[in-house]
Design an enzyme around this catalytic site. Structure first.
Site, PDB file in Angstrom:
ATOM      1  N   TYR A 211     -45.938 -70.305  37.170  1.00  0.00           N
ATOM      2  CA  TYR A 211     -45.198 -70.325  38.433  1.00  0.00           C
ATOM      3  C   TYR A 211     -43.916 -69.493  38.347  1.00  0.00           C
ATOM      4  O   TYR A 211     -43.199 -69.547  37.337  1.00  0.00           O
ATOM      5  CB  TYR A 211     -44.812 -71.766  38.778  1.00  0.00           C
ATOM      6  CG  TYR A 211     -45.976 -72.606  39.251  1.00  0.00           C
ATOM      7  CD1 TYR A 211     -46.686 -72.263  40.394  1.00  0.00           C
ATOM      8  CD2 TYR A 211     -46.364 -73.733  38.544  1.00  0.00           C
ATOM      9  CE1 TYR A 211     -47.756 -73.045  40.830  1.00  0.00           C
ATOM     10  CE2 TYR A 211     -47.424 -74.522  38.972  1.00  0.00           C
ATOM     11  CZ  TYR A 211     -48.112 -74.157  40.115  1.00  0.00           C
ATOM     12  OH  TYR A 211     -49.157 -74.920  40.541  1.00  0.00           O
TER      13      TYR A 211
ATOM     14  N   LYS B 286     -37.862-102.944  25.326  1.00  0.00           N
ATOM     15  CA  LYS B 286     -37.757-102.645  26.769  1.00  0.00           C
ATOM     16  C   LYS B 286     -38.410-101.296  27.049  1.00  0.00           C
ATOM     17  O   LYS B 286     -38.763-100.559  26.107  1.00  0.00           O
ATOM     18  CB  LYS B 286     -36.280-102.647  27.186  1.00  0.00           C
ATOM     19  CG  LYS B 286     -35.436-101.587  26.504  1.00  0.00           C
ATOM     20  CD  LYS B 286     -33.965-101.772  26.832  1.00  0.00           C
ATOM     21  CE  LYS B 286     -33.137-100.832  25.991  1.00  0.00           C
ATOM     22  NZ  LYS B 286     -32.087-100.145  26.713  1.00  0.00           N
TER      23      LYS B 286
HETATM   24  C1  LIG Z   1     -27.717-104.099  24.923  1.00  0.00           C
HETATM   25  C2  LIG Z   1     -28.584-103.257  24.051  1.00  0.00           C
HETATM   26  N1  LIG Z   1     -28.776-103.610  22.768  1.00  0.00           N
HETATM   27  C3  LIG Z   1     -29.538-102.891  21.935  1.00  0.00           C
HETATM   28  C4  LIG Z   1     -30.170-101.740  22.355  1.00  0.00           C
HETATM   29  C5  LIG Z   1     -31.004-100.939  21.370  1.00  0.00           C
HETATM   30  O1  LIG Z   1     -30.377 -99.713  21.140  1.00  0.00           O
HETATM   31  P1  LIG Z   1     -31.056 -98.612  20.183  1.00  0.00           P
HETATM   32  O2  LIG Z   1     -32.295 -98.184  20.865  1.00  0.00           O
HETATM   33  O3  LIG Z   1     -30.048 -97.520  20.129  1.00  0.00           O
HETATM   34  O4  LIG Z   1     -31.309 -99.270  18.878  1.00  0.00           O
HETATM   35  C6  LIG Z   1     -29.993-101.324  23.672  1.00  0.00           C
HETATM   36  C7  LIG Z   1     -30.625-100.085  24.119  1.00  0.00           C
HETATM   37  O5  LIG Z   1     -30.179 -99.367  24.971  1.00  0.00           O
HETATM   38  C8  LIG Z   1     -29.187-102.104  24.550  1.00  0.00           C
HETATM   39  O6  LIG Z   1     -29.004-101.745  25.829  1.00  0.00           O
END
Ligand SMILES: Cc1ncc(COP(=O)(O)O)c(C=O)c1O
Length: 360
Positions: A255, A38
């Site tokens: 700045y 993601k």
């Molecule tokens: C539901 C869920 N599973 C897995 C993950 C992966 O987590 P990580 O990046 O800590 O491995 C996330 C990330 O936020 C998540 O929201």
């Protein structure tokens, strides 16, 4: 190739990525380790990362439907899990068209599901075991399961998300594990619990599916300084010095004249700023890596530039490469100075920073 005079870039090391994946997945050989890509693969470029991991992983996970459609349109055919599930009815229809795996966490989503009794992809039922963000209570699970067809139940994964898996002595994580395992045994479902910190710190949380995000990219999800394996940062964010100037005692930089020279100093101006994702509130003293040494940020971060005190760095010249974080300067160290976390720094690198993929 397009002309590019500004050398600011994120170098993405694909062999490091694959090596990280293999090492972490081997900690949980009984589990299927899903790659969480993601937020544009935590800033690394979702399409390229998906293509690079395609033959290694059983599935990908993203936050919402649009992120998954981008991957399908790029030719990714592996299962893609939508971690927030469908956000409206149309999302559900799109999910049926693209064969997405759906994580379902509220009654509305279940009502859309009942309108698609032939939905054949894997369904993930999210249980709230203490994060108090998304999911059904464990008590509510029975009622929800009753609404699924027998075929849908066959493909069901019961899942939850840890709130504190990076804290090694926090009793919350074992409590979450027990809660979810009890439920999955009761209903004979597949199970998924672990994120990066879960996979690394809590072997008892390994289940049918683990969901690996941050550590895949070589960033440390836990306060453990020595990880059980050697992860390599997949991203090195770098730029170059575009100007050097000598300052006298008392001269200010940038700045608001927020930084003043306490001695005769040399300041390097580097072509990266908050519009590239380098946080504006980074304090003076935040390190950057130049010529094998660390140099401290001096003055406020501008939109396109930062200024760094290179008084103590030998042989600096315009054009020298500067690493903001990556192989030589860990993103965790930089994040600590900036009072944030590695997740935020990686994901906020902006679209105007070109990504250069190496070691394909
Ligand atoms: C539901 C869920 N599973 C897995 C993950 C992966 O987590 P990580 O990046 O800590 O491995 C996330 C990330 O936020 C998540 O929201």
């Amino acid at each position: 190739m397009t002309h590019r005079s500004r050398k600011t870039q994120a170098i993405i090391n694909l062999s490091a990525l694959k090596n990280n994946y293999n090492q972490i997945a081997s900690l949980a050989p009984q589990s299927k380790t899903i790659a969480v890509i993601k937020a544009n693969a935590y800033g690394h470029g979702a399409i390229e990362i998906a293509k690079s991991l395609n033959s290694l992983v059983p599935a990908f996970a993203v936050a919402f439907i649009d992120e998954a459609i981008v991957l399908r349109n790029a030719g990714i055919t592996l299962p893609i899990l939508i971690l927030e599930g469908p956000l409206d009815k149309e999302d559900f229809t799109l999910a049926t068209q693209h064969d997405f795996w759906l994580m379902l966490h509220n009654n509305e989503q279940i009502s859309w599901l009942t309108q698609h009794p032939n939905y054949k992809e894997k369904l993930w039922l999210k249980i709230d075991t203490g994060m108090n963000r998304l999911g059904f209570t464990p008590k509510h699970a029975k009622k929800i399961l009753a609404k699924l067809t027998n075929e849908q139940k066959k493909h069901l994964v019961i899942c939850s998300h840890f709130s504190s898996a990076d804290e090694l002595d926090n009793p919350k994580t074992p409590a979450q594990i027990v809660c979810l395992k009890t439920l999955s045994e009761k209903y004979s479902c597949q199970l998924s619990l672990s994120n990066s910190a879960g996979i690394i710190n809590w072997p008892q949380s390994h289940a049918d599916f683990n969901r690996l995000g941050l550590a895949l990219y070589g960033a440390n999800p836990t306060p453990i300084k020595n990880m059980p394996m050697k992860l390599t940062p997949a991203m090195t964010l770098q730029s170059t010095i575009i100007a050097l100037r000598k300052l006298k005692l008392g001269d200010s930089v940038g700045y608001g004249e927020a930084w003043r020279a306490k001695q005769a100093s040399v300041i390097a101006t580097i072509a990266i700023g908050y519009a590239d994702g380098y946080p504006r509130n980074s304090p003076a003293g935040t390190p950057v890596f130049i010529n094998n040494q660390l140099a401290p940020l001096a003055g406020r971060v501008s939109m396109d530039m930062i200024t760094v005190d290179v008084t103590n760095i030998a042989n600096v010249s315009v054009g020298d490469v500067v690493e903001l974080w990556g192989e030589n300067l860990s993103v965790e160290v930089v994040a600590e100075h900036m009072n944030t976390i590695n997740y935020e720094l990686l994901t906020r690198v902006s679209a105007r920073v070109p990504k250069v993929y190496i070691n394909k």
